[in-house]
Scaffold this motif. Structure first.
Motif, PDB file in Angstrom:
ATOM      1  N   ALA A  62     -33.236  40.979 -46.338  1.00 18.27           N
ATOM      2  CA  ALA A  62     -32.716  39.715 -46.894  1.00 18.27           C
ATOM      3  C   ALA A  62     -32.522  38.665 -45.803  1.00 18.27           C
ATOM      4  N   PHE A  63     -33.571  38.407 -45.039  1.00 16.20           N
ATOM      5  CA  PHE A  63     -33.508  37.407 -43.979  1.00 16.20           C
ATOM      6  C   PHE A  63     -33.358  36.003 -44.566  1.00 16.20           C
ATOM      7  N   MET A 199     -32.399  40.300 -36.868  1.00 18.67           N
ATOM      8  CA  MET A 199     -33.799  40.012 -36.580  1.00 18.67           C
ATOM      9  C   MET A 199     -34.369  41.043 -35.608  1.00 18.67           C
ATOM     10  N   GLY A 200     -33.577  41.392 -34.591  1.00 22.21           N
ATOM     11  CA  GLY A 200     -34.023  42.402 -33.633  1.00 22.21           C
ATOM     12  C   GLY A 200     -34.231  43.748 -34.307  1.00 22.21           C
ATOM     13  N   ALA A 201     -33.287  44.123 -35.169  1.00 26.16           N
ATOM     14  CA  ALA A 201     -33.414  45.391 -35.889  1.00 26.16           C
ATOM     15  C   ALA A 201     -34.634  45.369 -36.801  1.00 26.16           C
ATOM     16  N   GLY A 202     -34.873  44.217 -37.443  1.00 30.57           N
ATOM     17  CA  GLY A 202     -36.016  44.095 -38.336  1.00 30.57           C
ATOM     18  C   GLY A 202     -37.342  44.190 -37.590  1.00 30.57           C
ATOM     19  N   VAL A 208     -42.142  49.907 -35.373  1.00 26.97           N
ATOM     20  CA  VAL A 208     -42.201  51.373 -35.450  1.00 26.97           C
ATOM     21  C   VAL A 208     -42.905  51.814 -36.735  1.00 26.97           C
ATOM     22  N   ILE A 209     -42.540  51.191 -37.853  1.00 25.50           N
ATOM     23  CA  ILE A 209     -43.136  51.548 -39.146  1.00 25.50           C
ATOM     24  C   ILE A 209     -44.651  51.329 -39.125  1.00 25.50           C
ATOM     25  N   LEU A 210     -45.086  50.201 -38.572  1.00 22.88           N
ATOM     26  CA  LEU A 210     -46.513  49.883 -38.555  1.00 22.88           C
ATOM     27  C   LEU A 210     -47.296  50.829 -37.649  1.00 22.88           C
ATOM     28  N   TYR A 267     -40.546  38.938 -30.958  1.00 18.06           N
ATOM     29  CA  TYR A 267     -41.485  40.058 -31.027  1.00 18.06           C
ATOM     30  C   TYR A 267     -42.335  40.146 -29.765  1.00 18.06           C
ATOM     31  N   GLY A 268     -42.667  38.995 -29.184  1.00 17.71           N
ATOM     32  CA  GLY A 268     -43.445  38.981 -27.953  1.00 17.71           C
ATOM     33  C   GLY A 268     -42.762  39.740 -26.825  1.00 17.71           C
ATOM     34  N   ILE A 269     -41.452  39.957 -26.951  1.00 21.15           N
ATOM     35  CA  ILE A 269     -40.687  40.721 -25.961  1.00 21.15           C
ATOM     36  C   ILE A 269     -40.480  42.157 -26.431  1.00 21.15           C
ATOM     37  N   THR A 270     -40.010  42.321 -27.673  1.00 23.71           N
ATOM     38  CA  THR A 270     -39.632  43.652 -28.163  1.00 23.71           C
ATOM     39  C   THR A 270     -40.826  44.587 -28.341  1.00 23.71           C
ATOM     40  N   MET A 271     -42.017  44.030 -28.598  1.00 20.17           N
ATOM     41  CA  MET A 271     -43.154  44.920 -28.886  1.00 20.17           C
ATOM     42  C   MET A 271     -43.487  45.818 -27.705  1.00 20.17           C
ATOM     43  N   TYR A 272     -43.212  45.356 -26.490  1.00 19.62           N
ATOM     44  CA  TYR A 272     -43.512  46.187 -25.323  1.00 19.62           C
ATOM     45  C   TYR A 272     -42.533  47.355 -25.221  1.00 19.62           C
TER      46      TYR A 272
END
Length: 285
Positions: A62-63, A199-202, A208-210, A267-272
């Motif tokens: 629910a963003f 947002m970070g949790a999402g 991870v899901i993908l 995402y550009g940061i968290t994806m790594y």
């Protein structure tokens, strides 16, 4: 800031796509004909399942509307150069990764404008900015498809020069992208802080899901382990620079980066942080 948004943002993406094109050859496109099944599995994961999973996650979390649209824009973006690099680090099928990135990136000129316009209308309702599908398609062509085509042409006719400029181009694109991420966060700092937790949790959950979804689908399809790793990475890694650029194009922002860009920037940061444990696991098997 305005110069960074109006010039640096599209220039960064164009350089990234040019770098992608310089690393491609005609054989990368012909490979689709000889490896139809692995390519089809990867394409289905990226183009169809990825946006569906993202939509389900956005609904569950629910963003706020603008953040939800930002998530969806990110889900429409193909892997880009990053997924190719991570596939190589994971000892995956780099040729398959490059083929998927190349073809899906070129197809995005047709898919992304329509899906982006739908997302903006669906989540933002009356507050949605007017999105010109044709205008967005033209912009996508100029900053994604055209640079890739130029890069492929340069590599074909001037291979030596292409190899010489590939490294510096990639470094320049990286520097510009880092500056853009910083600008995206700084320009929307309060919105970023207010939504950082959820947002970070999402974003981490989505990543991870993908990755697991791509892994599972490839295994169910009976692909080899090398191909399976590659499908997982191509499904789980998106081109965040394109997501940020799409947000700016849609809102026509000139005095700061759009809030729609926040998910792609973070995402550009968290994806790594999310992908690297997977890469180490993939390498160990």
């Amino acid at each position: 800031m305005d110069f960074l948004i109006n010039v640096g943002l599209p220039l960064s993406l164009a350089i990234i796509m040019l770098s992608l094109g310089i690393g491609l050859e005609a054989a990368d496109f012909r490979r689709v004909l000889t490896r139809r099944f692995p390519f089809a599995i990867g394409a289905i994961s990226q183009v169809i399942l990825l946006p569906i999973v993202t939509f389900a996650l956005v609904t569950a979390f629910a963003f706020p509307p603008e953040i939800a649209v930002g998530f969806m824009l990110l889900s429409f973006c193909p892997g880009g150069v990053t997924s190719n690099i991570l596939s190589k680090l994971a000892n995956g099928d780099v040729a398959l990764s490059v083929t998927l990135t190349a073809v899906i990136s070129l197809l995005s000129i047709l898919t992304v404008p329509v899906l982006a316009a739908w997302s903006v209308t669906h989540f933002m309702g009356e507050a949605a900015p007017e999105v010109s599908i044709s205008g967005l398609a033209i912009a996508m062509f100029l900053i994604t498809t055209l640079p890739v085509a130029i890069g492929v042409t340069v590599r074909h006719y001037f291979r030596g020069a292409a190899m010489a400029i590939d490294g510096p181009l990639s470094k320049l694109a990286t520097v510009l992208f880092v500056l853009i991420v910083i600008a995206a966060l700084a320009g929307n700092w309060q919105l970023f802080i207010d939504n950082l937790g959820v947002m970070g949790a999402g974003l981490i959950s989505l990543n991870v899901i993908l990755l697991l979804m791509g892994l599972g689908l490839a295994r169910i399809a009976g692909l080899g382990w090398t191909e399976t790793k590659t499908i997982a990475i191509e499904t789980g890694i998106q081109n965040s620079a394109l997501g940020i650029t799409l947000a700016a194009l849609i809102t026509a922002t000139t005095t700061g980066l759009s809030p729609l860009a926040l998910p792609a920037a973070v995402y550009g940061i968290t994806m790594y942080f999310v992908s690297l444990p997977f890469i180490f696991w993939f390498r160990s098997r």
